[in-house]
Design an enzyme around this catalytic site. Structure first.
Site, PDB file in Angstrom:
ATOM      1  N   ASP A  80      -0.250  11.569  -3.034  1.00  0.00           N
ATOM      2  CA  ASP A  80       0.871  10.710  -3.419  1.00  0.00           C
ATOM      3  C   ASP A  80       1.656  11.251  -4.595  1.00  0.00           C
ATOM      4  O   ASP A  80       2.497  10.552  -5.155  1.00  0.00           O
ATOM      5  CB  ASP A  80       0.377   9.292  -3.721  1.00  0.00           C
ATOM      6  N   GLU A 137      -7.271  -2.067  -1.277  1.00  0.00           N
ATOM      7  CA  GLU A 137      -7.297  -0.711  -1.814  1.00  0.00           C
ATOM      8  C   GLU A 137      -8.375   0.157  -1.185  1.00  0.00           C
ATOM      9  O   GLU A 137      -8.198   1.368  -1.041  1.00  0.00           O
ATOM     10  CB  GLU A 137      -7.519  -0.765  -3.327  1.00  0.00           C
ATOM     11  N   THR A 140      -6.870  10.443  -7.833  1.00  0.00           N
ATOM     12  CA  THR A 140      -6.986   8.994  -7.945  1.00  0.00           C
ATOM     13  C   THR A 140      -8.467   8.663  -7.937  1.00  0.00           C
ATOM     14  O   THR A 140      -9.208   9.149  -7.089  1.00  0.00           O
ATOM     15  CB  THR A 140      -6.288   8.283  -6.771  1.00  0.00           C
TER      16      THR A 140
END
Length: 272
Positions: A74, A56, A79
């Protein structure tokens, strides 16, 4: 962080139903049915966090990610944090709500109305430009915020994945395979969600609880995981499975014992 290294199509069920509803559908974790301490043993859990962080965040230092936050393009808004909580998929909202329960009046609490409004979208309305800076400051200065990130990660992802794996009779490596799939794909019954991946694997091999061989079943689960990843451009690089988890499985390392050596996106990692 490079876009292709981040999760791009995960936790869609969270966006629809919220983390509390998702967590409640899973069984409680029981005793592991194969050898080893299980993934929820502290040393094994740290290994799991480092393995996920290698994919990640291109780093083994998962604790350096508390302050991370950005929009990675995305469609899920911001995020952030140690597991990639998203403003568009309910889990970032759940995290800030938990933090605010524990630390009323914190710097993120004022953004709760905006987080509720943008949930399910990629909008920054009411969040930009102040929210990312407030998030980073909270991560640097608030023990309660860092603790809330860990607790929400466990409630929404780690604990459900490990509990399901133990019910299926798989050991530490299998528990990690479930957790990593939960992190990327999220819970849910769709073919590209965790339950869909597990169902696809069970079409080809029985779980140990069902009388199947653990290695054979985990091989089928990883095959199903790779299939799901290849359906989406953002997940089409499957090295986090093929040159990491599959390597451990082929070595017979069902207890995820160290030393571990693996590659993700061509980068090499090792835990001694």
């Amino acid at each position: 962080m490079p876009f292709f290294r981040r999760k791009a199509a995960r936790r869609t069920l969270l966006a629809a139903f919220g983390t509390a509803a998702i967590a409640s559908q899973w069984p409680s974790a029981g005793a592991a049915t194969s050898g080893g301490a299980g993934l929820d043993a502290p040393a094994k859990k740290d290994i799991a966090m480092r393995l996920v962080s290698s994919a990640e965040n291109s780093s083994l230092d998962w604790e350096a990610q508390y302050a991370y936050i950005e929009d990675i393009g995305d469609g899920r808004g911001y995020t952030g944090g140690i597991i990639g909580f998203c403003s568009g998929t309910s889990d970032m909202l759940a995290l800030v709500e938990l933090y605010t329960e524990r630390a009323p009046g914190n710097a993120l609490a004022g953004y709760l109305p905006a987080l509720r409004a943008v949930d399910g979208t990629d909008s920054h309305e009411g969040l930009a430009p102040g929210f990312p800076a407030a998030w980073r400051k909270a991560a640097r200065t608030s023990t309660a915020f860092r603790e809330a990130q860990r607790d929400e990660r466990d409630r929404g992802y780690f604990d459900p994945a490990v509990a399901r794996a133990k019910k299926d009779g798989v050991g530490t490596l299998g528990q990690f395979a479930y957790y990593d799939a939960m992190v990327m794909h999220g819970p849910g019954t769709g073919p590209l969600c965790f339950d869909g991946i597990r169902a696809r694997a069970r079409e080809h091999a029985a779980t140990p609880t069902e009388g199947g061989d653990e290695t054979t079943y985990l091989d089928a689960f990883l095959d199903a995981r790779v299939w799901a990843m290849e359906q989406e451009d953002a997940h089409s690089n499957v090295t986090r499975v093929e040159t990491a988890q599959r390597v451990f499985l082929e070595q017979g390392n069902l207890d995820l014992d160290t030393p571990l050596k693996w590659q993700v996106y061509g980068d090499s990692y090792e835990i001694g």
